[in-house]
Scaffold this motif. Structure first.
Motif, PDB file in Angstrom:
ATOM      1  N   THR A 271       2.092  24.812 -26.707  1.00  0.00           N
ATOM      2  CA  THR A 271       1.713  23.707 -25.826  1.00  0.00           C
ATOM      3  C   THR A 271       0.311  23.249 -26.216  1.00  0.00           C
TER       4      THR A 271
ATOM      5  N   VAL B 193      -7.103   7.531 -28.296  1.00  0.00           N
ATOM      6  CA  VAL B 193      -6.033   8.517 -28.462  1.00  0.00           C
ATOM      7  C   VAL B 193      -6.221   9.379 -29.703  1.00  0.00           C
TER       8      VAL B 193
ATOM      9  N   PRO C  99      -2.332  19.536 -26.238  1.00  0.00           N
ATOM     10  CA  PRO C  99      -2.460  18.111 -25.918  1.00  0.00           C
ATOM     11  C   PRO C  99      -2.658  17.250 -27.161  1.00  0.00           C
ATOM     12  N   HIS C 100      -2.836  17.896 -28.308  1.00  0.00           N
ATOM     13  CA  HIS C 100      -3.100  17.159 -29.533  1.00  0.00           C
ATOM     14  C   HIS C 100      -2.073  17.526 -30.604  1.00  0.00           C
TER      15      HIS C 100
ATOM     16  N   THR D   4      -8.291  12.028 -31.695  1.00  0.00           N
ATOM     17  CA  THR D   4      -9.218  13.055 -31.220  1.00  0.00           C
ATOM     18  C   THR D   4     -10.005  13.743 -32.328  1.00  0.00           C
TER      19      THR D   4
ATOM     20  N   GLU E  43      -3.536  12.348 -29.262  1.00  0.00           N
ATOM     21  CA  GLU E  43      -3.034  12.847 -27.988  1.00  0.00           C
ATOM     22  C   GLU E  43      -1.507  12.776 -27.967  1.00  0.00           C
ATOM     23  N   ASP E  44      -0.903  13.777 -27.367  1.00  0.00           N
ATOM     24  CA  ASP E  44       0.559  13.856 -27.319  1.00  0.00           C
ATOM     25  C   ASP E  44       1.052  13.123 -26.071  1.00  0.00           C
ATOM     26  N   ARG E  45       1.127  11.794 -26.187  1.00  0.00           N
ATOM     27  CA  ARG E  45       1.604  10.989 -25.052  1.00  0.00           C
ATOM     28  C   ARG E  45       2.232   9.698 -25.566  1.00  0.00           C
ATOM     29  N   PRO E  46       3.058   9.050 -24.773  1.00  0.00           N
ATOM     30  CA  PRO E  46       3.729   7.823 -25.210  1.00  0.00           C
ATOM     31  C   PRO E  46       2.726   6.726 -25.557  1.00  0.00           C
TER      32      PRO E  46
ATOM     33  N   VAL F  52       1.149   6.186 -28.432  1.00  0.00           N
ATOM     34  CA  VAL F  52       0.163   6.468 -29.480  1.00  0.00           C
ATOM     35  C   VAL F  52       0.560   5.798 -30.791  1.00  0.00           C
TER      36      VAL F  52
END
Length: 439
Positions: free
Chosen positions: A396, A426, A398-399, A428, A363-366, A368
């Motif tokens: 764009t 996180v 999310p992964h 996937t 996942e593309d989030r802080p 990870v």
């Protein structure tokens, strides 16, 4: 004087299997008759054949040859001195024929890697008990003289490691994927159309063909047969075009390698995709070519390269064995006098060590990277480098992929880490793990 010991009479051959290789052997013997006779000290003469379909047009004349619908009947032909088995397969007709010939004391030349890998110990015993040579140069790497290099050229040396690129189909697929960016399924379909891959490609792309060859090479290198079922075998289905691109950015190429080494605690033997440095000689072996690498105490590292399959190269290797028999030059199956030593059992994969490439889809989030790094730390796996591709401006998603390269670590620690990473919320998709060959 027997036909085998006579230097004036032709060496009379019975060939079972008239596919591309069998027909190729007949064509080669006819085309190079004078050269072969001069090198063998006598002529080679095909006198009998066996195949499933008499009417098939093979581009060769069979009118003067005796035909047997049952391949095993070749053994009972008093005018056949040597059996050439080119049927293939570890069981059935091929196994029955080879066993019958050896029991009858008739030399056998075969290209059947599966038969040797699975039944080598029993066949070696039959060969020794009945003084019937069993030669199989064509079983490994087509026209490359891999067997002769190990069993004869390096006979005085102690081999420490052997292996290489042992399957041309996989090497071709990985080469085209790297050069074109196409995915595995697309390149495989094209390889099937070109005749580089079978309609059922599983034996090749799942690593079994390479494993058969590795078992034979390891048996020769270390003087004992190998328990085939103990080998760790992986194929290339899980390799994506992205892995080849990321490997290039890291200074590597991906190859399917079969490698075996004799350690103090036992035999390490496996067939797996590997990252190899792009400046390494084996990284330059592309397309349908094979390469066999040996490492020994005195000769050091040697590499021989060439076409690993096809009618011409394989027929050449088969005929080279026949020339040896005509000369009266034969060696024992595993290069040493037959003994009752048990076959070598490969160590479990978890006993190995190495560096690894790990591709994750996350996942593309802080946080990870911190989560993944914590797992590696807890498992005792040290991270050498990381590659986190930046999405294009108009992309764009999310992964995102996360590429990790580790320092040397134990296989057991890496397996533990991958299991734990796979369980992270996180992550996937299933991680892709590829060993890095640093030698």
């Amino acid at each position: 004087m027997s036909a085998l010991s006579s230097s004036s009479s032709p060496l009379r051959l019975g060939i079972a299997g008239l596919g591309t290789v069998g027909a190729g052997v007949i064509k080669l013997i006819e085309a190079n008759a004078d050269l072969i006779s001069a090198r063998a000290g006598r002529a080679l003469k095909v006198v009998a054949v066996s195949a499933r379909n008499r009417k098939q047009d093979r581009g060769i004349c069979l009118d003067t040859l005796r035909w047997y619908d049952n391949a095993a009947d070749l053994v009972n032909d008093a005018e056949v001195d040597v059996i050439v088995e080119l049927i293939g397969g570890a069981e059935g007709t091929a196994r029955t024929l080879v066993e019958a010939a050896l029991k009858a004391g008739k030399p056998v030349v075969t290209a059947n890697k599966a038969l040797l890998a699975l039944h080598g110990p029993a066949l070696a015993k039959l060969s020794a008990d009945n003084a019937a040579p069993l030669l199989f140069e064509a079983a490994v790497a087509g026209g490359i003289p891999a067997i002769k290099t190990v069993r004869e050229g390096l006979a005085a040396d102690r081999l420490e490691r052997i292996g290489g690129i042992l399957n041309g189909t996989c090497n071709y697929i990985l080469t085209v994927m790297r050069e074109t960016g196409q995915d595995f399924a697309t390149v495989l379909a094209d390889a099937q159309k070109l005749g580089y891959a079978e309609a059922d490609p599983s034996t090749d792309v799942d690593g079994w063909d390479a494993a058969h060859k590795l078992a034979i090479l390891a048996g020769l290198a270390f003087g004992q047969p190998v328990v085939f079922d103990s080998l760790h075998v992986e194929g290339i289905r899980q390799i994506g075009s992205a892995d080849l691109d990321f490997a290039r950015k890291l200074g590597y190429r991906i190859k399917l390698l079969g490698l075996a080494s004799l350690r103090e605690d036992g035999l390490e033997a496996r067939v797996t995709p590997c990252l190899v440095r792009e400046d390494a000689p084996i990284a330059q072996v592309d397309g349908v070519f094979n390469a066999v690498v040996t490492e020994s105490a005195f000769a050091g590292r040697l590499m021989i390269e060439g076409r690993g399959a096809g009618a011409g190269p394989t027929a050449s290797a088969v005929t080279a064995d026949l020339i040896d028999i005509a000369r009266g030059k034969t060696v024992s199956v595993w290069g040493v006098e037959h003994s009752d030593k048990p076959a070598l059992q490969a160590l479990p994969l978890s006993a190995g060590k190495g560096a690894f490439y790990l591709r994750l889809l996350v996942e593309d989030r802080p946080g990870v990277i911190a989560d993944v790094s914590a797992v590696l730390r807890d498992c005792g796996v040290s991270l050498r480098s990381m590659l986190q591709p930046t999405p294009a401006r108009n992309e764009t998603t999310p992964h995102v992929p996360l590429i990790l390269v580790t320092h040397q670590t134990s296989e057991a620690a890496m397996q533990d880490a991958v299991t734990r990473i796979k369980a992270l919320s996180v992550v996937t998709a299933s991680p892709v793990v590829i060993r890095i060959e640093t030698d």
